[in-house]
Design a protein around this motif. Structure first.
Motif, short mmCIF file in Angstrom:
data_model
loop_
_atom_site.label_atom_id
_atom_site.label_comp_id
_atom_site.label_asym_id
_atom_site.label_seq_id
_atom_site.Cartn_x
_atom_site.Cartn_y
_atom_site.Cartn_z
N TRP A 205 0.84 -1.19 0.00
CA TRP A 205 0.00 0.00 0.00
C TRP A 205 0.89 1.25 0.00
O TRP A 205 2.08 1.18 0.32
CB TRP A 205 -0.85 0.07 1.26
N PRO A 206 0.32 2.41 -0.31
CA PRO A 206 1.06 3.66 -0.08
C PRO A 206 1.39 3.79 1.41
O PRO A 206 0.65 3.30 2.27
CB PRO A 206 0.07 4.75 -0.52
N VAL A 207 2.47 4.45 1.72
CA VAL A 207 2.93 4.54 3.11
C VAL A 207 1.90 5.23 4.01
O VAL A 207 1.91 5.03 5.23
CB VAL A 207 4.29 5.25 3.17
N ARG A 209 -0.94 4.41 4.51
CA ARG A 209 -1.75 3.37 5.14
C ARG A 209 -0.99 2.64 6.25
O ARG A 209 -1.49 1.65 6.79
CB ARG A 209 -2.18 2.35 4.09
N ALA A 210 0.19 3.09 6.59
CA ALA A 210 1.07 2.35 7.50
C ALA A 210 0.43 2.10 8.86
O ALA A 210 0.58 1.01 9.43
CB ALA A 210 2.39 3.08 7.65
N GLN A 211 -0.27 3.09 9.41
CA GLN A 211 -0.86 2.91 10.73
C GLN A 211 -1.91 1.80 10.71
O GLN A 211 -1.94 0.93 11.59
CB GLN A 211 -1.49 4.22 11.22
N GLU A 212 -2.76 1.80 9.69
CA GLU A 212 -3.78 0.76 9.57
C GLU A 212 -3.15 -0.62 9.41
O GLU A 212 -3.59 -1.61 10.02
CB GLU A 212 -4.67 1.03 8.36
N GLY A 239 14.69 7.77 -4.60
CA GLY A 239 14.03 8.51 -5.65
C GLY A 239 12.56 8.21 -5.83
O GLY A 239 11.90 8.80 -6.70
N GLY A 240 12.01 7.32 -5.00
CA GLY A 240 10.61 6.95 -5.14
C GLY A 240 9.81 7.26 -3.90
O GLY A 240 10.35 7.70 -2.88
N PRO A 241 8.50 7.02 -3.96
CA PRO A 241 7.64 7.25 -2.78
C PRO A 241 7.81 6.15 -1.75
O PRO A 241 8.44 5.12 -2.00
CB PRO A 241 6.23 7.22 -3.40
N GLY A 242 7.24 6.37 -0.59
CA GLY A 242 7.28 5.36 0.45
C GLY A 242 6.13 4.37 0.31
O GLY A 242 5.07 4.69 -0.22
N PHE A 243 6.38 3.15 0.80
CA PHE A 243 5.35 2.11 0.78
C PHE A 243 5.31 1.40 2.13
O PHE A 243 6.27 1.46 2.91
CB PHE A 243 5.67 1.06 -0.30
N VAL A 244 4.20 0.74 2.37
CA VAL A 244 4.10 -0.19 3.49
C VAL A 244 3.68 -1.53 2.89
O VAL A 244 2.86 -1.58 1.97
CB VAL A 244 3.11 0.30 4.56
N ALA A 245 4.26 -2.59 3.39
CA ALA A 245 3.99 -3.92 2.83
C ALA A 245 3.85 -4.95 3.93
O ALA A 245 4.35 -4.76 5.06
CB ALA A 245 5.10 -4.32 1.86
N VAL A 246 3.19 -6.03 3.60
CA VAL A 246 3.09 -7.19 4.49
C VAL A 246 3.49 -8.41 3.68
O VAL A 246 2.92 -8.69 2.63
CB VAL A 246 1.66 -7.36 5.04
N GLY A 267 -6.99 0.55 -0.92
CA GLY A 267 -5.87 1.23 -1.57
C GLY A 267 -4.69 0.36 -1.88
O GLY A 267 -3.57 0.87 -2.08
N THR A 268 -4.88 -0.95 -1.96
CA THR A 268 -3.77 -1.86 -2.24
C THR A 268 -3.14 -1.55 -3.61
O THR A 268 -3.84 -1.43 -4.61
CB THR A 268 -4.25 -3.31 -2.24
N ILE A 269 -1.82 -1.42 -3.63
CA ILE A 269 -1.10 -1.20 -4.88
C ILE A 269 -0.84 -2.52 -5.59
O ILE A 269 -0.95 -2.62 -6.82
CB ILE A 269 0.24 -0.47 -4.60
N SER A 270 -0.49 -3.54 -4.83
CA SER A 270 -0.23 -4.85 -5.42
C SER A 270 -0.48 -5.94 -4.38
O SER A 270 -0.44 -5.68 -3.17
CB SER A 270 1.20 -4.95 -5.94
N ASP A 271 -0.73 -7.13 -4.86
CA ASP A 271 -0.97 -8.28 -3.99
C ASP A 271 -0.49 -9.52 -4.74
O ASP A 271 -1.13 -9.96 -5.69
CB ASP A 271 -2.45 -8.39 -3.64
#
Length: 423
Positions: A205-207, A209-212, A239-246, A267-271
């Motif tokens: 997800w985009p960063v 969403r990190a708290q969730e 050079g890129g945006p931040g992400f949060v992943a599981v 808001g999932t970017i990829s799965d």
């Protein structure tokens, strides 16, 4: 060194290829060495140890160099990548000192079996196992070291030995998680584990969403069965945006609703989660497979309360990643007849990683200081980093026993581990 009978290659300072050969996988670590031996077989290992013993030198072994510490000044660097024989029979793997985990998984996968590998397919089996070995499947099966049946090794006198619980119980105990300070392992024999089905992958997800995601991580891991392993990642590529992943693995056909809390986050970017062969385990984290420069620090967490405030309070720049792993399960229980790796009381860990720079070092130091109320100060031997000492990896009684083993079996320091137990 021309008095050694070596079937492989001996490189000395000034020789073509010497500077390249002395590099570890982590290119941030400099390795000043007296010579490099690219061993072809166990006889080369024995010859190197005998030569070092007679000439007052030390030998340090390196299958890949992922755990390099740089403590090699004046040593003979023994590269074992060529010793890559691998057989699997009756659920038991026999891997030469140069075999990497990806090779084991590729051979075991069609049989419905797995070794206790970590996140990278290019990490060497031997060094990883000597340090304990924290696996994706450690919650179910414990440390990789505790699956070992036997070591083929060369001792500090240059003799080839087979080390088992029956033949040499004390050395067998020490090699299973105490590092390579006592003998040079030429091959390792270990039990593979059932894995007829594996489900795993990464959600991102985009960063923002990190708290969730972190809250879902806390709740999910609080009730996770031992077949399920979940890691939380903050990612910031240059050079890129931040992400949060599981990242997750499940030893079964499908985890059912065990990951439902993550599925509910929009808001999932990829799965990439899917049923997968064990051979594709390394694709989950997709870590670099070519040598590169990096610096990091690993800490064990006593819990997660308060940790989110530290990790999510500001962007992780200039770090590339901050990863929180769920431990527990079999890792928290002493294995029957277990080795020096022992067990981990701490239920989680955190690993901070970035490209080597002053700014990266300062950011890691700052986060480490802020996390002090939530860390134990201990860490597995396999996760020690440059500048750290073996004493951080063991309880006092285990460290004392390992030091006694070192003084008894390798009193003149002919064999030197990345992190010597007497340091």
């Amino acid at each position: 060194m021309n008095t050694m009978n070596i079937n492989g290659t001996v490189l000395l300072p000034g020789d073509a290829g010497f500077d390249e050969a002395r590099k570890p996988w982590n290119l941030a670590v400099d390795q000043p060495v007296r010579a490099v031996i690219e061993a072809a077989d166990a006889d080369d290992v024995a010859a190197a140890v005998s030569y070092a013993r007679l000439n007052g030198l030390a030998v340090t072994a390196q299958p890949t160099g992922h755990g390099a510490s740089g403590d090699t000044d004046g040593t003979i660097l023994l590269k074992t990548a060529r010793m890559n024989s691998l057989t699997i029979e009756d659920g038991i793997a026999r891997a030469g000192a140069g075999v990497k985990w990806g090779e084991v998984l590729a051979a075991a996968s069609p049989l419905g079996l797995t070794g206790l590998a970590g996140s990278s397919p290019v990490v060497g089996v031997t060094g990883y196992t000597l340090g304990g070995g924290l696996s994706w499947f450690g919650r179910k099966y414990g440390f990789a070291a505790d699956s070992v049946r036997a070591f083929e090794a060369v001792d500090a006198t240059g003799d080839r030995v087979r080390v088992t619980a029956e033949s040499d119980p004390e050395l067998f105990w020490g090699l299973r998680g105490g590092g390579g300070d006592f003998a040079l392992v030429t091959s390792v024999e270990f039990d593979l584990r059932p894995a007829p089905f594996l489900y795993g992958g990464r959600m991102m997800w985009p960063v923002e969403r990190a708290q969730e995601v972190f809250e879902a991580f806390v709740e999910t891991t609080a009730e996770a069965p031992e077949e399920l392993t979940v890691w939380f990642d903050l990612l910031k590529f240059p050079g890129g945006p931040g992400f949060v992943a599981v990242d997750s693995t499940f030893l079964g056909e499908h985890p059912g609703d065990l990951l439902r809390r993550f599925d509910r986050i929009g808001g999932t970017i990829s799965d990439t989660r899917r049923p997968m062969p064990v051979a594709e385990l390394g694709s989950i984290c997709a870590e670099p497979t070519d040598p590169s420069a990096g610096t990091g620090r690993f800490e064990l967490l006593t819990g997660l309360e308060g940790v989110a405030d530290v990790l999510l309070g500001a962007p992780i720049d200039p770090l590339i990643s901050v990863q929180v792993r769920h431990l527990g399960g079999a890792l928290a229980r002493p294995a029957e007849g277990g080795g020096a790796a022992g067990s981990l009381a701490e239920p989680y860990s955190v690993y901070m990683f970035g490209r080597p720079s002053r700014e990266t070092a300062e950011r890691i130091a700052g986060l480490t200081k802020e996390l002090v109320p939530y860390t134990s100060g201990c860490k597995p031997y396999t996760m020690l980093a440059q500048g750290e000492q073996a004493a951080s990896a063991f309880p006092a009684s285990t460290l004392a026993r390992l030091r006694d083993l070192k003084r008894t079996r390798n009193p003149h320091g002919v064999i030197r581990a990345n992190f010597p137990v007497l340091a």
